[in-house]
Design a protein around this motif. Structure first.
Motif, PDB file in Angstrom:
ATOM      1  N   UNK A   1       1.010  -1.359  -0.045  1.00 63.65           N
ATOM      2  CA  UNK A   1      -0.038   0.014   0.119  1.00 63.65           C
ATOM      3  C   UNK A   1       0.876   1.162   0.144  1.00 63.65           C
ATOM      4  N   UNK A   2       1.957   0.927   0.793  1.00 65.10           N
ATOM      5  CA  UNK A   2       2.916   2.273   0.738  1.00 65.10           C
ATOM      6  C   UNK A   2       3.445   2.682  -0.735  1.00 65.10           C
ATOM      7  N   UNK A   3       3.808   1.716  -1.339  1.00 65.40           N
ATOM      8  CA  UNK A   3       4.136   1.817  -2.712  1.00 65.40           C
ATOM      9  C   UNK A   3       3.344   2.320  -3.620  1.00 65.40           C
ATOM     10  N   UNK A   4       2.077   2.201  -3.458  1.00 59.73           N
ATOM     11  CA  UNK A   4       0.940   2.272  -4.692  1.00 59.73           C
ATOM     12  C   UNK A   4      -0.121   3.270  -4.173  1.00 59.73           C
ATOM     13  N   UNK A   5      -0.068   3.831  -2.745  1.00 63.19           N
ATOM     14  CA  UNK A   5      -1.057   4.565  -2.273  1.00 63.19           C
ATOM     15  C   UNK A   5      -1.378   6.045  -2.819  1.00 63.19           C
ATOM     16  N   UNK A   6      -0.125   6.380  -3.588  1.00 62.84           N
ATOM     17  CA  UNK A   6      -0.314   7.761  -4.044  1.00 62.84           C
ATOM     18  C   UNK A   6      -1.352   7.741  -5.201  1.00 62.84           C
ATOM     19  N   UNK A   7      -1.751   6.544  -5.716  1.00 68.30           N
ATOM     20  CA  UNK A   7      -2.700   6.561  -6.983  1.00 68.30           C
ATOM     21  C   UNK A   7      -4.145   6.757  -6.435  1.00 68.30           C
ATOM     22  N   UNK A   8      -4.395   6.284  -5.193  1.00 67.23           N
ATOM     23  CA  UNK A   8      -5.707   6.421  -4.277  1.00 67.23           C
ATOM     24  C   UNK A   8      -5.905   7.737  -3.672  1.00 67.23           C
ATOM     25  N   UNK A   9      -4.782   8.154  -2.738  1.00 64.76           N
ATOM     26  CA  UNK A   9      -4.801   9.281  -2.299  1.00 64.76           C
ATOM     27  C   UNK A   9      -3.709  10.163  -2.448  1.00 64.76           C
ATOM     28  N   UNK A  10      -3.948  10.927  -3.633  1.00 66.82           N
ATOM     29  CA  UNK A  10      -2.703  11.693  -3.851  1.00 66.82           C
ATOM     30  C   UNK A  10      -2.369  13.080  -3.020  1.00 66.82           C
ATOM     31  N   UNK A  11      -3.342  13.585  -2.799  1.00 67.45           N
ATOM     32  CA  UNK A  11      -3.146  14.785  -1.753  1.00 67.45           C
ATOM     33  C   UNK A  11      -2.731  14.639  -0.399  1.00 67.45           C
ATOM     34  N   UNK A  12      -3.287  13.293   0.159  1.00 67.15           N
ATOM     35  CA  UNK A  12      -2.796  12.982   1.426  1.00 67.15           C
ATOM     36  C   UNK A  12      -1.315  12.518   1.320  1.00 67.15           C
ATOM     37  N   UNK A  13      -0.856  11.897   0.047  1.00 66.49           N
ATOM     38  CA  UNK A  13       0.373  11.411   0.047  1.00 66.49           C
ATOM     39  C   UNK A  13       1.357  12.722   0.064  1.00 66.49           C
ATOM     40  N   UNK A  14       1.125  13.908  -0.708  1.00 66.99           N
ATOM     41  CA  UNK A  14       1.838  14.894  -0.769  1.00 66.99           C
ATOM     42  C   UNK A  14       1.883  15.809   0.247  1.00 66.99           C
ATOM     43  N   UNK A  15       0.672  15.568   1.188  1.00 65.35           N
ATOM     44  CA  UNK A  15       0.807  16.382   2.507  1.00 65.35           C
ATOM     45  C   UNK A  15       1.516  15.623   3.449  1.00 65.35           C
ATOM     46  N   UNK A  16       1.198  14.522   3.825  1.00 69.10           N
ATOM     47  CA  UNK A  16       1.958  13.728   4.934  1.00 69.10           C
ATOM     48  C   UNK A  16       2.630  12.571   4.793  1.00 69.10           C
TER      49      UNK A  16
END
Length: 445
Positions: free
Chosen positions: A204-219
């Motif tokens: 999930x850590x590797x692929x989560x940017x496709x599901x929650x891009x704003x959360x990944x960019x933020x935290x």
């Protein structure tokens, strides 16, 4: 006839409900991707029933672990084009696996409570708890190095554990062989489930940017994956209020730890351990945590509205991160103390004198009377005459007596100054005159 008609109607309605359920299942299967491993994981999630209480035969329900591990490993290797659906299912699976770990942890505590009851509060982590029991049962005099390396305990925990073993650990009580076997099975199942959860979280850590891009960019992707795994998905996370986000991932309170840290923060969850908060000094942690939680709630709602057809965009998350960093930088700046300018050097010039009729009348109210001026003067070579005032103090008369003439009586030659006397208004003067007339008329009568 009416009874037969009602029976036929009920039978027809039951058939329609069964057809609707079958059509619903067919539509659901059509929506899901054509992947056997993913279908197995989806059916496992839908058919999952949580354990409400710990029973003696609780381990019988964990026979699925080996098959689930095989299916999940195959699914992570063959994701295909179904990434969004796979991540959604894996987030739900993480939540269920955490519940299974809690069941096994409670069962292990029941097995070992009679022999070492205090261990539950000393080691609240499930994996560390079973590892410590395994080390203690293999060797009663477990060394600190073994506890730190194998059970991954901190030095403080090892110290407190060693001290409590001398008082609370019951060496005289033999652990039954049946409980040892049950604990060994529970420990093995727990470690397998934790291994599955670890593999899923890494994916999930590797692929989560496709599901929650704003959360990944933020935290960051790691904290985002923890939040999604805890909540069960982006939609579930978006429904959690910001005030409850800080407590997600908080460790249980240990007996040897304080309730608050140096930053006076009690809810040290996943968001508090993010680099956005930890990169700041302690005095800014509490305020930064509140701001980050508020923006995480907004970012989750934005990501929950992203449809599979839309392209992932992380502009809002990046902008909110920059805003918070700028706010913290402004607070960390030193106070801008303005330079105190010295007073200008006074100029040796005569002051400008005001004049005019109004100003002269105003100054006359504060000037000394002639009698006071004579009292402040003294004649050269003559002794000053004094009198006693109403308070018994001696007051000098100055040149007042010299200005008096005694020809036909005592008469003052000084002029009376009316400028500094009490002034009466016109209305007051009329009232005084009216009162005097009334007094005279009364006296004459």
């Amino acid at each position: 006839m009416d009874e037969d008609f009602t029976k036929e109607l009920e039978f027809d309605l039951a058939e329609e409900e069964e057809e609707d359920e079958e059509l619903g299942k067919i539509d659901k299967l059509e929506q899901e991707p054509d992947n056997d491993d993913l279908l197995f994981v989806g059916r496992f999630i839908e058919d999952y029933k949580p354990e409400l209480r710990v029973e003696s035969d609780v381990l019988n329900r964990f026979s699925y672990v080996s098959l689930l591990n095989e299916k999940v490993s195959s699914l992570l290797c063959n994701v295909g084009n179904n990434l969004s659906w796979v991540l959604h299912r894996l987030n739900e699976l993480c939540y269920l696996l955490q519940n299974e770990v809690r069941v096994l942890h409670a069962y292990s505590k029941d097995l070992y409570r009679d022999k070492f009851a205090e261990l539950e509060s000393l080691v609240p982590n499930p994996k560390q708890y079973v590892q410590v029991i395994d080390i203690i049962e293999r060797d009663d005099d477990a060394s600190a190095e073994m506890l730190e390396s194998q059970a991954q305990l901190s030095k403080e925990q090892v110290l407190v554990l060693k001290m409590s073993m001398k008082t609370s650990y019951r060496d005289d009580l033999a652990w039954p062989e049946e409980k040892k076997v049950e604990f060994s099975r529970a420990r093995g199942k727990m470690l397998e489930i934790l291994a599955i959860e670890s593999n899923v979280k890494q994916f999930i850590i590797q692929k989560v940017s496709h599901v929650a891009p704003n959360l990944c960019a933020f935290i960051g992707p790691e904290v985002t994956s923890h939040l999604l795994s805890h909540a069960g998905g982006v939609h579930e996370l978006s429904q959690i209020p910001s005030c409850n986000l800080a407590s997600i991932g908080k460790n249980k309170h240990l007996t040897h730890e304080q309730h608050t840290s140096l930053a006076e923060v009690r809810q040290e969850g996943y968001i508090y351990r993010s680099d956005l908060v930890q990169s700041l000094p302690y005095e800014y942690h509490k305020q930064a945590l509140r701001m980050v939680c508020a923006k995480v709630a907004l970012a989750a709602r934005v990501d929950a509205g992203i449809t599979p057809g839309n392209k992932a965009n992380d502009t809002l998350g990046s902008r909110w991160r920059r805003e918070i960093e700028q706010k913290i930088l402004k607070q960390r700046e030193a106070v801008n103390n303005a330079v105190v300018k010295p007073l200008p050097v006074p100029k040796d010039e005569p002051k400008k004198k005001r004049a005019g009729r109004k100003f002269r009348k105003y100054k006359q109210q504060f000037q000394l009377s002639n009698l006071r001026q004579l009292q402040n003067r003294m004649e050269f070579g003559k002794q000053e005459q004094t009198i006693l005032d109403a308070y018994g103090e001696e007051v000098g008369l100055g040149m007042v007596n010299s200005s008096l003439q005694n020809a036909t009586g005592v008469r003052s030659v000084t002029k009376t100054n009316y400028n500094n006397s009490a002034k009466l208004t016109k209305a007051m003067k009329k009232r005084i005159e009216r009162a005097n007339e009334q007094a005279r008329n009364g006296w004459q009568q």
